[in-house]
Every structure is written in C-alpha cells, then in structure tokens.
Design a protein around this motif. Structure first.
Motif, PDB file in Angstrom:
ATOM      1  N   ARG A  11       0.858  -1.172   0.000  1.00  0.00           N
ATOM      2  CA  ARG A  11       0.000   0.000   0.000  1.00  0.00           C
ATOM      3  C   ARG A  11       0.898   1.227   0.000  1.00  0.00           C
ATOM      4  NH1 ARG A  11      -3.573  -1.037   5.167  1.00  0.00           N
ATOM      5  NH2 ARG A  11      -1.533  -1.757   5.890  1.00  0.00           N
ATOM      6  N   ALA A  12       0.635   2.118  -0.917  1.00  0.00           N
ATOM      7  CA  ALA A  12       1.484   3.291  -1.049  1.00  0.00           C
ATOM      8  C   ALA A  12       1.072   4.356  -0.036  1.00  0.00           C
ATOM      9  CB  ALA A  12       1.388   3.852  -2.461  1.00  0.00           C
ATOM     10  N   PRO A  13       2.027   4.944   0.665  1.00  0.00           N
ATOM     11  CA  PRO A  13       1.696   6.046   1.571  1.00  0.00           C
ATOM     12  C   PRO A  13       1.183   7.247   0.793  1.00  0.00           C
ATOM     13  CG  PRO A  13       4.072   5.842   1.322  1.00  0.00           C
ATOM     14  CD  PRO A  13       3.469   4.657   0.628  1.00  0.00           C
ATOM     15  N   SER A  14       0.365   8.051   1.444  1.00  0.00           N
ATOM     16  CA  SER A  14      -0.193   9.234   0.816  1.00  0.00           C
ATOM     17  C   SER A  14       0.052  10.440   1.720  1.00  0.00           C
ATOM     18  CB  SER A  14      -1.698   9.052   0.604  1.00  0.00           C
ATOM     19  OG  SER A  14      -2.365   8.949   1.853  1.00  0.00           O
ATOM     20  N   SER A  15      -0.258  11.621   1.220  1.00  0.00           N
ATOM     21  CA  SER A  15      -0.061  12.822   2.032  1.00  0.00           C
ATOM     22  C   SER A  15      -0.972  12.813   3.257  1.00  0.00           C
ATOM     23  CB  SER A  15      -0.326  14.076   1.189  1.00  0.00           C
ATOM     24  OG  SER A  15      -1.643  14.052   0.663  1.00  0.00           O
ATOM     25  N   GLN A  16      -2.159  12.175   3.142  1.00  0.00           N
ATOM     26  CA  GLN A  16      -3.061  12.098   4.281  1.00  0.00           C
ATOM     27  C   GLN A  16      -2.655  10.993   5.261  1.00  0.00           C
ATOM     28  OE1 GLN A  16      -4.305  12.277   1.022  1.00  0.00           O
ATOM     29  NE2 GLN A  16      -4.531  14.492   1.301  1.00  0.00           N
ATOM     30  N   ARG A  17      -2.096   9.912   4.728  1.00  0.00           N
ATOM     31  CA  ARG A  17      -1.685   8.780   5.575  1.00  0.00           C
ATOM     32  C   ARG A  17      -0.245   8.403   5.202  1.00  0.00           C
ATOM     33  NH1 ARG A  17      -5.957   4.112   5.668  1.00  0.00           N
ATOM     34  NH2 ARG A  17      -5.230   3.906   7.804  1.00  0.00           N
ATOM     35  N   PRO A  18       0.706   9.214   5.636  1.00  0.00           N
ATOM     36  CA  PRO A  18       2.084   9.069   5.174  1.00  0.00           C
ATOM     37  C   PRO A  18       2.822   7.836   5.704  1.00  0.00           C
ATOM     38  CG  PRO A  18       1.938  10.752   6.869  1.00  0.00           C
ATOM     39  CD  PRO A  18       0.534  10.384   6.514  1.00  0.00           C
ATOM     40  N   LEU A  19       2.256   7.157   6.702  1.00  0.00           N
ATOM     41  CA  LEU A  19       2.916   5.972   7.251  1.00  0.00           C
ATOM     42  C   LEU A  19       2.151   4.692   6.922  1.00  0.00           C
ATOM     43  CD1 LEU A  19       3.860   7.370  10.778  1.00  0.00           C
ATOM     44  CD2 LEU A  19       5.179   7.487   8.647  1.00  0.00           C
ATOM     45  N   LEU A  39      -2.875   6.896  18.764  1.00  0.00           N
ATOM     46  CA  LEU A  39      -3.699   7.819  17.988  1.00  0.00           C
ATOM     47  C   LEU A  39      -2.922   8.408  16.820  1.00  0.00           C
ATOM     48  CD1 LEU A  39      -5.548   9.648  20.900  1.00  0.00           C
ATOM     49  CD2 LEU A  39      -6.528   7.990  19.296  1.00  0.00           C
ATOM     50  N   MET A  40      -1.639   8.706  17.037  1.00  0.00           N
ATOM     51  CA  MET A  40      -0.830   9.273  15.959  1.00  0.00           C
ATOM     52  C   MET A  40      -0.589   8.251  14.851  1.00  0.00           C
ATOM     53  SD  MET A  40       1.812  11.833  17.844  1.00  0.00           S
ATOM     54  CE  MET A  40       1.153  13.187  18.834  1.00  0.00           C
ATOM     55  N   CYS A  41      -0.340   7.018  15.238  1.00  0.00           N
ATOM     56  CA  CYS A  41      -0.171   5.973  14.226  1.00  0.00           C
ATOM     57  C   CYS A  41      -1.478   5.749  13.465  1.00  0.00           C
ATOM     58  CB  CYS A  41       0.282   4.672  14.892  1.00  0.00           C
ATOM     59  SG  CYS A  41       2.012   4.674  15.413  1.00  0.00           S
ATOM     60  N   SER A 125       1.976  17.007  18.745  1.00  0.00           N
ATOM     61  CA  SER A 125       1.782  17.431  17.361  1.00  0.00           C
ATOM     62  C   SER A 125       1.881  16.245  16.411  1.00  0.00           C
ATOM     63  CB  SER A 125       2.827  18.482  16.980  1.00  0.00           C
ATOM     64  OG  SER A 125       2.838  18.696  15.586  1.00  0.00           O
ATOM     65  N   LEU A 126       0.812  15.994  15.677  1.00  0.00           N
ATOM     66  CA  LEU A 126       0.825  14.911  14.699  1.00  0.00           C
ATOM     67  C   LEU A 126       1.862  15.184  13.620  1.00  0.00           C
ATOM     68  CD1 LEU A 126      -0.401  12.292  13.624  1.00  0.00           C
ATOM     69  CD2 LEU A 126      -2.168  13.661  12.490  1.00  0.00           C
ATOM     70  N   GLY A 127       1.993  16.446  13.217  1.00  0.00           N
ATOM     71  CA  GLY A 127       2.963  16.797  12.188  1.00  0.00           C
ATOM     72  C   GLY A 127       4.383  16.529  12.612  1.00  0.00           C
ATOM     73  N   VAL A 128       4.728  16.889  13.844  1.00  0.00           N
ATOM     74  CA  VAL A 128       6.086  16.640  14.349  1.00  0.00           C
ATOM     75  C   VAL A 128       6.366  15.142  14.387  1.00  0.00           C
ATOM     76  CG1 VAL A 128       7.555  16.796  16.396  1.00  0.00           C
ATOM     77  CG2 VAL A 128       6.247  18.787  15.650  1.00  0.00           C
ATOM     78  N   PHE A 129       5.400  14.364  14.858  1.00  0.00           N
ATOM     79  CA  PHE A 129       5.549  12.906  14.902  1.00  0.00           C
ATOM     80  C   PHE A 129       5.797  12.343  13.509  1.00  0.00           C
ATOM     81  CE2 PHE A 129       3.322   8.808  14.390  1.00  0.00           C
ATOM     82  CZ  PHE A 129       4.069   8.015  15.248  1.00  0.00           C
ATOM     83  N   GLN A 130       4.977  12.742  12.548  1.00  0.00           N
ATOM     84  CA  GLN A 130       5.111  12.223  11.187  1.00  0.00           C
ATOM     85  C   GLN A 130       6.447  12.623  10.562  1.00  0.00           C
ATOM     86  OE1 GLN A 130       1.580  13.744   9.301  1.00  0.00           O
ATOM     87  NE2 GLN A 130       0.301  12.060  10.007  1.00  0.00           N
ATOM     88  N   ALA A 148       2.422  18.184   3.083  1.00  0.00           N
ATOM     89  CA  ALA A 148       2.048  19.298   3.953  1.00  0.00           C
ATOM     90  C   ALA A 148       2.120  18.862   5.408  1.00  0.00           C
ATOM     91  CB  ALA A 148       0.641  19.773   3.621  1.00  0.00           C
ATOM     92  N   LEU A 149       2.684  19.728   6.259  1.00  0.00           N
ATOM     93  CA  LEU A 149       2.789  19.438   7.679  1.00  0.00           C
ATOM     94  C   LEU A 149       1.405  19.472   8.317  1.00  0.00           C
ATOM     95  CD1 LEU A 149       4.829  18.950  10.002  1.00  0.00           C
ATOM     96  CD2 LEU A 149       4.779  21.414  10.415  1.00  0.00           C
ATOM     97  N   ASN A 150       1.049  18.397   9.010  1.00  0.00           N
ATOM     98  CA  ASN A 150      -0.243  18.298   9.677  1.00  0.00           C
ATOM     99  C   ASN A 150      -0.148  18.984  11.036  1.00  0.00           C
ATOM    100  OD1 ASN A 150      -2.553  17.334  11.141  1.00  0.00           O
ATOM    101  ND2 ASN A 150      -2.717  15.641   9.696  1.00  0.00           N
ATOM    102  N   ASP A 151      -1.016  19.972  11.276  1.00  0.00           N
ATOM    103  CA  ASP A 151      -0.932  20.731  12.524  1.00  0.00           C
ATOM    104  C   ASP A 151      -1.913  20.234  13.591  1.00  0.00           C
ATOM    105  OD1 ASP A 151      -3.294  21.551  11.427  1.00  0.00           O
ATOM    106  OD2 ASP A 151      -2.816  23.699  11.391  1.00  0.00           O
ATOM    107  N   GLU A 152      -2.493  19.034  13.392  1.00  0.00           N
ATOM    108  CA  GLU A 152      -3.437  18.492  14.377  1.00  0.00           C
ATOM    109  C   GLU A 152      -2.730  18.200  15.700  1.00  0.00           C
ATOM    110  OE1 GLU A 152      -6.496  14.699  14.971  1.00  0.00           O
ATOM    111  OE2 GLU A 152      -5.386  14.952  13.097  1.00  0.00           O
ATOM    112  N   GLN A 153      -3.369  18.550  16.796  1.00  0.00           N
ATOM    113  CA  GLN A 153      -2.867  18.259  18.133  1.00  0.00           C
ATOM    114  C   GLN A 153      -3.597  17.030  18.683  1.00  0.00           C
ATOM    115  OE1 GLN A 153      -0.248  20.292  19.740  1.00  0.00           O
ATOM    116  NE2 GLN A 153      -0.173  20.658  17.528  1.00  0.00           N
ATOM    117  N   ILE A 154      -2.843  16.093  19.226  1.00  0.00           N
ATOM    118  CA  ILE A 154      -3.394  14.839  19.718  1.00  0.00           C
ATOM    119  C   ILE A 154      -3.529  14.884  21.237  1.00  0.00           C
ATOM    120  CG2 ILE A 154      -3.013  12.361  19.924  1.00  0.00           C
ATOM    121  CD1 ILE A 154      -3.737  13.263  17.107  1.00  0.00           C
ATOM    122  N   THR A 155      -4.715  14.544  21.729  1.00  0.00           N
ATOM    123  CA  THR A 155      -4.961  14.502  23.174  1.00  0.00           C
ATOM    124  C   THR A 155      -5.420  13.104  23.557  1.00  0.00           C
ATOM    125  OG1 THR A 155      -5.637  16.833  23.171  1.00  0.00           O
ATOM    126  CG2 THR A 155      -6.236  15.510  25.096  1.00  0.00           C
TER     127      THR A 155
END
Length: 233
Positions: A11-19, A39-41, A125-130, A148-155
């Motif tokens: 399965r090829a990674p995408s910008s929405q699901r890079p991992l 949650l980040m994974c 930060s989801l973006g920092v993790f990715q 694009a860097l994802n700026d979503e915050q994970i709680t």
C-alpha cells in the motif's frame, strides 16, 4: 522471525496517511503516552503494537520485525538505552529506531547508543511525529510529491492517565525501595507533565530514590484524590 511488512499487501503512503503500510512497536510503560502514540499511528496509517517493558519488547522482537521501534529509556525492568544499542547492532537492523522521553538529557545517550532520532514528550503534534518518522525512512517508503505538515494536536483519553496513576498507587502502597522510588519519580513526573498536572509532577520529583515517608504519603494522597475524582482536573 517474521517481517510484518512482508505480510501486508503493498500500500502506497499518501499525504493524508504518510505511514500507511508500516508497523510500529512502542516500547513504553505509560498507558497515557502509549495512547498518544496509538492515535498518531492511527491518523498516519501505521499499525502499532505496545510492549510495556524490556521483557515484553524482546518477546515481540523474537517473532517479528517492525518497521519502526520507539523506545522509552526509563523502563521498569531496565534501561531502554540497552535495547536501543542492541537494535542498532542487530542484523538485519530495524528500519528506524527512535527514543522518546520527557527528560531532554536522555537525547544524547539515546543517539550515542544508535537511535536515529528523538521524540520529546509530551508528543502532541501529529505533524512533528510524522516528520520525525519520515525523515529517517528510505525515499520509497515516503509519500510521493509535496507533503504538507499536519498541525493536528493529539490529546489522549484521560482514562489512560488514570491507569498510570493506578499503577503508581500499587507501587507506593507497598514499602518501596530506592530503585522503585527512582522509577516512580521519573515515570510519574513524565506522565504528570504530559497530562499538564504540574502540581503532581512537582510532588513526584521529591521521590527520586530517597523519598521520605511524608513525601510518599503526599504523592499517594494526590494520586488517590485524582483517582477518586475520576480525573476531574
């Protein structure tokens, strides 16, 4: 040993699901920190398994090889730095080895042991993790084109914090030795800071290896109050 990547359909990674298509082993004793990683994974397309100690991690690694291993240096049955060193020297080597800690002084020992990178807790930060994951992967495992860097915050769920506090209570209700107090101090301090419970984090710092009966009683009282209040912080 099974490589879980080889069992998955390509399965090829995408910008929405890079991992997408990757497997992560989180060697992490905190349920709260593990929930953040889960949650980040999930948001990133990766699958995750958790080991809460060195013994469990070695059991996992004896039967499969993940794409990425994320290791907390402070584990209940030994040093995660030793696991990082063993993983870095293993043949074949795990693709990416990351250390994670709320104590910045662990960064250099982890990198010296062979870690590819360091994730500072709390990981929000989801973006920092990715980005930290992707920058150590071969190009063919990364999304094609601009990313694009994802700026979503994970709680994480606060119930996971409750589980960690319940674990601390069980350790302190017996007569803890110096090693147990040192472990509780670093474990509880990191978890409380991640949960932004700074009052409890400050109390935990006083336990480091030689906490007085009054200090232990204070921490137990604070933990009990939070458990009784069902985490109404």
């Amino acid at each position: 040993m099974t490589d879980l990547d080889s069992l998955a359909q390509p399965r090829a990674p995408s910008s929405q699901r890079p991992l997408l298509g990757m497997t992560v082993l989180a060697v992490e004793d905190s349920r709260y920190a593990s929930e953040a990683l889960r949650l980040m994974c999930l948001r990133s397309g990766a699958r995750i398994r958790r080991a809460d100690c060195l013994t469990s991690a070695r059991r996992h690694l004896s039967v499969y090889r993940p794409s990425v291993v994320i290791v907390d240096p402070g584990l209940p049955d030994g040093s995660g730095i030793d696991l990082i060193a063993a993983l870095a020297q293993a043949v074949p080597r795990v693709g990416v080895i990351l250390a994670t800690s709320g104590d910045a002084v662990m960064r250099d020992p982890a990198l010296d042991a062979g870690a590819d990178g360091f994730l500072a807790k709390p990981i929000e930060s989801l973006g920092v993790f990715q980005q930290e994951m992707l920058r150590h992967l071969p190009r063919e495992r990364c999304p094609a084109g601009p990313y694009a860097l994802n700026d979503e915050q994970i709680t994480p769920d606060r119930l996971a914090y409750r589980d960690d506090l319940d674990h601390v209570r069980s350790l302190l209700e017996e007569v803890p030795d110096h090693a147990t107090l040192a472990y509780v101090a670093q474990f509880l301090g990191g978890v409380a800071r991640a949960a932004q419970d700074m009052f409890l984090a400050e109390a935990a710092a006083g336990l480091d290896g030689n906490g007085s009966e009054a200090g232990i009683a204070r921490v137990l009282a604070l933990v009990e109050a939070r458990l009784t209040a069902r985490m109404a912080l």
